[in-house]
Every structure is written in C-alpha cells, then in structure tokens.
Design a protein around this motif. Structure first.
Motif, PDB file in Angstrom:
ATOM      1  N   GLN A 204      -1.131 -23.824  32.080  1.00 28.53           N
ATOM      2  CA  GLN A 204      -1.373 -24.653  30.777  1.00 28.53           C
ATOM      3  C   GLN A 204      -2.634 -24.329  29.943  1.00 28.53           C
ATOM      4  OE1 GLN A 204       0.710 -27.402  30.621  1.00 28.53           O
ATOM      5  NE2 GLN A 204      -0.147 -27.192  28.701  1.00 28.53           N
ATOM      6  N   ASP A 205      -3.832 -23.687  30.618  1.00 28.25           N
ATOM      7  CA  ASP A 205      -4.918 -23.205  29.814  1.00 28.25           C
ATOM      8  C   ASP A 205      -4.288 -22.360  28.693  1.00 28.25           C
ATOM      9  OD1 ASP A 205      -6.509 -24.916  31.190  1.00 28.25           O
ATOM     10  OD2 ASP A 205      -7.065 -23.475  32.617  1.00 28.25           O
TER      11      ASP A 205
ATOM     12  N   TRP B  29      -7.599 -18.934  34.170  1.00 29.60           N
ATOM     13  CA  TRP B  29      -7.075 -19.514  33.412  1.00 29.60           C
ATOM     14  C   TRP B  29      -5.590 -20.067  34.241  1.00 29.60           C
ATOM     15  CZ3 TRP B  29      -7.087 -16.523  28.292  1.00 29.60           C
ATOM     16  CH2 TRP B  29      -8.380 -16.764  27.640  1.00 29.60           C
TER      17      TRP B  29
ATOM     18  N   GLN C 104      -3.803 -22.266  24.584  1.00 31.77           N
ATOM     19  CA  GLN C 104      -4.595 -21.506  23.518  1.00 31.77           C
ATOM     20  C   GLN C 104      -3.706 -20.992  22.625  1.00 31.77           C
ATOM     21  OE1 GLN C 104      -8.171 -19.432  24.968  1.00 31.77           O
ATOM     22  NE2 GLN C 104      -7.433 -20.217  27.170  1.00 31.77           N
TER      23      GLN C 104
END
Lengths: 71, 157
Positions: free
Chosen positions: A17-18, A14, A22
C-alpha cells in the motif's frame, strides 16, 4: 518479465500500500506486478526507477535475459 | 547529548511522513468508496425508473405518445449511469483499466454469440416471446458483462 520490485520494497520496509500510494496506483496493481501477472506501462516503470533510484533494466528483466545470465 | 535529540527529531519526521502517507492512502480509499457508492446509487436509480416504466407499460394506457414517453423514461437515467461508469474508468489506474477492457473484450463477443444463437433458434423453432423477446433478453447482457469482469479480475489476483 521478471522484476525485483518485492525485494526493493522489502529493503525499504514498505508495504504494498505504501508503494502504491507513492506511485498513485492501486495495491492490486503492485501485487499483480510483484507476482508477475502484469507488466507495468513504460511511464509506471520509469516512475518506479526514479522512486528506487535505479534504472528500469535493473528492476525489470526479460525472462530470456535472466535465463541467459543464470547460465 | 546531541545524538538523542537528532534521533528523536528523525523519529518525529518519520512519524509525520508516515501520517501524511496514511492520509494520502486514506483519501484514495475514500474516493474509491465514494465512487463505488455513487455508481451503485445511480444504478439503483436507473433500475427503479426502469421497473417503474415496465410497470406503467404493462397497464393498458391507450395513448401511444404517452407509452413512448414511458418507454424512453429510463434512457437518460441509464446514460447517466454509464457516464458515471465511464468517468470512473478514466480515473482508474492502468491495471484496473485493463481489467475493464478485458471484461468488455469478453462481454462484447459473448453478447454477439448469445444474440445470434437466440436469433437463429427463433427462426428454427419460434421462441416464446413472453420469455425471449428483446425486453427479456437484454437483461442477460449486463450479466455477460459481469462474467467478463469476474474473469478479468481473477486473472490478476
């Protein structure tokens, strides 16, 4: 406070930003936590634990405890 | 036979999940951009009304009630600007909120020290009111606030 956030994130491939998306926080927050410039609040730490399916203590460690474990 | 189909389905599901994630990230980024623009527009609106008010007050208008109205004209615009800022702070994440708090924690004492020093210097040597009266000095305070914001932001970068 030490943390394994970067390792856990890398294991899942990931981006910062991912992970930020989340957890509904900014990428800057993830970066500050990973570089240990900022300790997250308890709700955010618990969210991280739930996301990575680990306890908070497995992700975050007090520096003295980490040092004790290393000795 | 079945494995490539399952593999393809998994790839498609991963792509869909990634697209959804990108959409969410895009929406957050867009909100941030809009919020920044909104604050900027309201700030510019307030600054324009302030400059207009200053300009009008420089004119020799004899009516005191009219001058008071002109003097109070920028206040609602500034409150509107502050309200936008406060609303924005309440929508920020925990680190951004801490940055704002640390900025204020610097700016408030710095502003007190600054005003105290100006006040004492004024008693000591009587400062020129064309340079050091309240309608000049207040402009320094937002500057102090930006210095605080800059310091706090740099700390967490």
């Amino acid at each position: 406070m030490k943390n394994r956030l970067k390792v856990l994130r890398a294991e899942r491939d990931w981006s910062q930003q991912d992970l930020a998306d989340q957890l509904s926080v900014s990428r800057q927050t993830i970066n500050a936590i990973e570089t240990e410039k900022y300790d997250p609040s308890l709700p955010l730490a618990l969210k991280m634990g739930r996301l990575f399916d680990q306890s908070v203590e497995e992700i975050f460690t007090l520096e003295e405890a980490a040092r004790r474990r290393a000795n | 036979m079945l494995i490539p189909i399952l593999h393809r389905k998994r790839k498609a599901a991963e792509a869909a999940a990634r697209a959804l994630k990108d959409d969410v990230g895009g929406a957050i980024e867009q909100t941030r951009r809009i919020y920044g623009t909104r604050l900027l527009i309201r700030g510019l609106l307030w600054a324009s009304v302030y400059l207009l008010s200053r300009g009008l007050l420089e004119l020799t208008i004899p009516s005191t009630p009219l001058r008071v109205v002109m003097a109070l004209l920028p206040t609602p615009f500034f409150i509107y600007y502050l309200w936008t800022w406060m609303k924005g702070v309440s929508e920020m994440d925990e680190l951004q909120r801490r940055i704002e708090l640390e900025a204020l924690g610097f700016a408030f004492p710095a502003a007190v020290v600054f005003l105290m020093t100006i006040g004492l210097l004024d008693l000591a040597v009587t400062l020129n009111p064309d340079d050091w009266s309240l309608h000049h000095v207040w402009l320094m305070l937002p500057l102090v606030s930006y210095v605080g914001l800059f310091r706090a932001k740099r700390r967490y970068e």
